[in-house]
Design a protein around this motif. Structure first.
Motif, mmCIF file in Angstrom:
data_model
loop_
_atom_site.group_PDB
_atom_site.id
_atom_site.type_symbol
_atom_site.label_atom_id
_atom_site.label_comp_id
_atom_site.label_asym_id
_atom_site.label_seq_id
_atom_site.Cartn_x
_atom_site.Cartn_y
_atom_site.Cartn_z
ATOM 1 N N THR A 90 0.833 -1.189 0.000
ATOM 2 C CA THR A 90 0.000 0.000 0.000
ATOM 3 C C THR A 90 0.867 1.237 0.000
ATOM 4 O OG1 THR A 90 -0.126 0.124 2.388
ATOM 5 C CG2 THR A 90 -1.813 -1.185 1.300
ATOM 6 N N ASN A 91 0.415 2.266 -0.685
ATOM 7 C CA ASN A 91 1.171 3.502 -0.706
ATOM 8 C C ASN A 91 0.707 4.443 0.391
ATOM 9 O OD1 ASN A 91 -1.270 4.274 -1.923
ATOM 10 N ND2 ASN A 91 -0.268 5.809 -3.159
ATOM 11 N N ALA A 92 -0.417 4.172 1.020
ATOM 12 C CA ALA A 92 -0.914 5.041 2.084
ATOM 13 C C ALA A 92 0.040 5.019 3.277
ATOM 14 C CB ALA A 92 -2.308 4.599 2.507
ATOM 15 N N GLU A 93 0.527 3.838 3.628
ATOM 16 C CA GLU A 93 1.452 3.756 4.750
ATOM 17 C C GLU A 93 2.800 4.388 4.406
ATOM 18 O OE1 GLU A 93 -1.248 0.220 5.461
ATOM 19 O OE2 GLU A 93 0.568 -0.089 4.338
ATOM 20 N N ALA A 94 3.183 4.316 3.147
ATOM 21 C CA ALA A 94 4.467 4.856 2.731
ATOM 22 C C ALA A 94 4.442 6.382 2.659
ATOM 23 C CB ALA A 94 4.863 4.274 1.375
ATOM 24 N N GLY A 95 3.263 6.971 2.558
ATOM 25 C CA GLY A 95 3.150 8.423 2.482
ATOM 26 C C GLY A 95 3.655 8.986 1.169
ATOM 27 N N ASP A 96 3.461 8.262 0.083
ATOM 28 C CA ASP A 96 3.930 8.699 -1.229
ATOM 29 C C ASP A 96 3.244 9.991 -1.661
ATOM 30 O OD1 ASP A 96 5.610 6.474 -1.637
ATOM 31 O OD2 ASP A 96 3.908 5.275 -2.307
ATOM 32 N N THR B 76 0.889 3.467 -8.408
ATOM 33 C CA THR B 76 0.092 2.447 -7.736
ATOM 34 C C THR B 76 -1.205 2.247 -8.499
ATOM 35 O OG1 THR B 76 -1.012 4.029 -6.271
ATOM 36 C CG2 THR B 76 0.991 2.986 -5.432
ATOM 37 N N ILE B 77 -1.761 1.060 -8.344
ATOM 38 C CA ILE B 77 -3.071 0.725 -8.890
ATOM 39 C C ILE B 77 -3.896 0.228 -7.712
ATOM 40 C CG2 ILE B 77 -4.355 -0.766 -10.459
ATOM 41 C CD1 ILE B 77 -1.753 -0.955 -12.152
ATOM 42 N N GLU B 78 -5.076 0.822 -7.516
ATOM 43 C CA GLU B 78 -5.926 0.467 -6.384
ATOM 44 C C GLU B 78 -7.308 0.045 -6.857
ATOM 45 O OE1 GLU B 78 -6.105 3.972 -3.978
ATOM 46 O OE2 GLU B 78 -4.037 3.775 -3.298
ATOM 47 N N VAL C 87 -11.698 -4.835 -3.585
ATOM 48 C CA VAL C 87 -12.015 -6.211 -3.953
ATOM 49 C C VAL C 87 -12.567 -6.907 -2.715
ATOM 50 C CG1 VAL C 87 -11.109 -8.399 -4.834
ATOM 51 C CG2 VAL C 87 -10.154 -6.230 -5.661
ATOM 52 N N ASP C 88 -13.791 -7.392 -2.816
ATOM 53 C CA ASP C 88 -14.454 -8.075 -1.696
ATOM 54 C C ASP C 88 -14.433 -7.219 -0.432
ATOM 55 O OD1 ASP C 88 -14.980 -10.327 -3.300
ATOM 56 O OD2 ASP C 88 -13.037 -11.209 -2.813
ATOM 57 N N GLY C 89 -14.695 -5.920 -0.587
ATOM 58 C CA GLY C 89 -14.777 -5.017 0.557
ATOM 59 C C GLY C 89 -13.436 -4.570 1.118
ATOM 60 N N GLU C 90 -12.340 -4.986 0.496
ATOM 61 C CA GLU C 90 -11.002 -4.629 0.977
ATOM 62 C C GLU C 90 -10.265 -3.848 -0.112
ATOM 63 O OE1 GLU C 90 -6.853 -6.845 2.306
ATOM 64 O OE2 GLU C 90 -8.664 -8.035 2.073
ATOM 65 N N LEU C 91 -9.648 -2.731 0.271
ATOM 66 C CA LEU C 91 -8.873 -1.942 -0.683
ATOM 67 C C LEU C 91 -7.543 -2.645 -0.944
ATOM 68 C CD1 LEU C 91 -8.652 0.638 -2.392
ATOM 69 C CD2 LEU C 91 -7.496 1.691 -0.442
ATOM 70 N N LYS C 92 -7.330 -3.008 -2.203
ATOM 71 C CA LYS C 92 -6.081 -3.658 -2.620
ATOM 72 C C LYS C 92 -5.244 -2.627 -3.366
ATOM 73 C CE LYS C 92 -7.212 -7.974 -1.579
ATOM 74 N NZ LYS C 92 -6.401 -8.937 -0.883
ATOM 75 N N THR C 93 -3.946 -2.662 -3.156
ATOM 76 C CA THR C 93 -3.031 -1.738 -3.817
ATOM 77 C C THR C 93 -1.858 -2.506 -4.400
ATOM 78 O OG1 THR C 93 -3.605 0.014 -2.260
ATOM 79 C CG2 THR C 93 -1.612 0.327 -3.546
ATOM 80 N N TYR C 94 -1.549 -2.204 -5.645
ATOM 81 C CA TYR C 94 -0.405 -2.786 -6.345
ATOM 82 C C TYR C 94 0.545 -1.645 -6.685
ATOM 83 C CZ TYR C 94 2.256 -4.996 -10.118
ATOM 84 O OH TYR C 94 3.261 -5.488 -10.904
ATOM 85 N N ARG C 95 1.785 -1.772 -6.321
ATOM 86 C CA ARG C 95 2.793 -0.733 -6.564
ATOM 87 C C ARG C 95 3.699 -1.191 -7.697
ATOM 88 N NH1 ARG C 95 4.967 3.170 -2.975
ATOM 89 N NH2 ARG C 95 7.060 3.803 -3.578
ATOM 90 N N PHE C 96 3.946 -0.296 -8.650
ATOM 91 C CA PHE C 96 4.871 -0.626 -9.729
ATOM 92 C C PHE C 96 5.954 0.440 -9.845
ATOM 93 C CE2 PHE C 96 1.378 1.708 -11.706
ATOM 94 C CZ PHE C 96 2.002 2.608 -12.560
ATOM 95 N N GLN D 67 -3.369 -7.669 -16.987
ATOM 96 C CA GLN D 67 -3.520 -8.557 -15.845
ATOM 97 C C GLN D 67 -4.844 -8.426 -15.083
ATOM 98 O OE1 GLN D 67 0.019 -8.708 -13.345
ATOM 99 N NE2 GLN D 67 1.170 -7.722 -14.977
ATOM 100 N N GLY D 68 -5.534 -7.320 -15.236
ATOM 101 C CA GLY D 68 -6.784 -7.122 -14.509
ATOM 102 C C GLY D 68 -6.589 -7.288 -13.012
ATOM 103 N N GLU D 69 -7.574 -7.870 -12.334
ATOM 104 C CA GLU D 69 -7.491 -8.065 -10.886
ATOM 105 C C GLU D 69 -6.425 -9.092 -10.489
ATOM 106 O OE1 GLU D 69 -11.262 -8.736 -8.989
ATOM 107 O OE2 GLU D 69 -12.094 -6.884 -9.803
ATOM 108 N N GLY D 70 -5.844 -9.783 -11.454
ATOM 109 C CA GLY D 70 -4.787 -10.747 -11.171
ATOM 110 C C GLY D 70 -3.549 -10.118 -10.542
ATOM 111 N N ILE D 71 -3.400 -8.809 -10.661
ATOM 112 C CA ILE D 71 -2.231 -8.156 -10.054
ATOM 113 C C ILE D 71 -2.267 -8.224 -8.535
ATOM 114 C CG2 ILE D 71 -1.816 -6.566 -11.969
ATOM 115 C CD1 ILE D 71 -3.193 -4.369 -10.376
ATOM 116 N N PHE D 72 -3.430 -8.463 -7.964
ATOM 117 C CA PHE D 72 -3.547 -8.494 -6.505
ATOM 118 C C PHE D 72 -3.328 -9.892 -5.915
ATOM 119 C CE2 PHE D 72 -6.524 -4.963 -7.725
ATOM 120 C CZ PHE D 72 -5.638 -3.955 -7.417
ATOM 121 N N ARG D 73 -3.071 -10.877 -6.720
ATOM 122 C CA ARG D 73 -2.860 -12.253 -6.222
ATOM 123 C C ARG D 73 -1.462 -12.440 -5.714
ATOM 124 N NH1 ARG D 73 -5.607 -14.405 -11.306
ATOM 125 N NH2 ARG D 73 -7.731 -13.923 -10.780
#
Length: 96
Positions: free
Chosen positions: A14-20, A49-51, A54-63, A90-96
């Motif tokens: 997640t980028n929220a904790e990193a304070g980007d 980041t891509i957010e 998914v299923d009520g949970e915020l998922k974040t992918y950092r590139f 990749q669609g939602e597959g990036i969060f796996r």
């Protein structure tokens, strides 16, 4: 997270904790893409980041990519474009 994983965009950090610092963002196909600041000496390195919720949970992918530039506008355009490409491939597959 290993150096190579960070360099080549792996991981669902997640980028929220990193304070980007967010330079620009866009919504694309239900995902939120953010261009973030990553300094590399006097230049900016392509990162974002891509957010998505998914299923009520915020998922974040950092590139992070090896591309570097001096223009903030160029960084935003390229990061958002790269984010769209990752989503298309990749669609939602990036969060796996």
């Amino acid at each position: 997270m290993s150096f190579l994983k960070r360099l080549f965009g792996g991981g669902a950090e997640t980028n929220a904790e990193a304070g980007d610092k967010v330079f620009g963002e866009e919504t694309y196909k239900g995902f939120l893409i953010k261009a973030i600041e990553m300094k590399a000496g006097s230049e900016l390195q392509l990162a974002g980041t891509i957010e998505k919720e998914v299923d009520g949970e915020l998922k974040t992918y950092r590139f992070v990519r090896a591309d570097r530039m001096s223009s903030r506008d160029d960084l935003v355009a390229l990061a958002l474009s790269k984010g769209r490409q990752i989503i298309d491939e990749q669609g939602e597959g990036i969060f796996r």
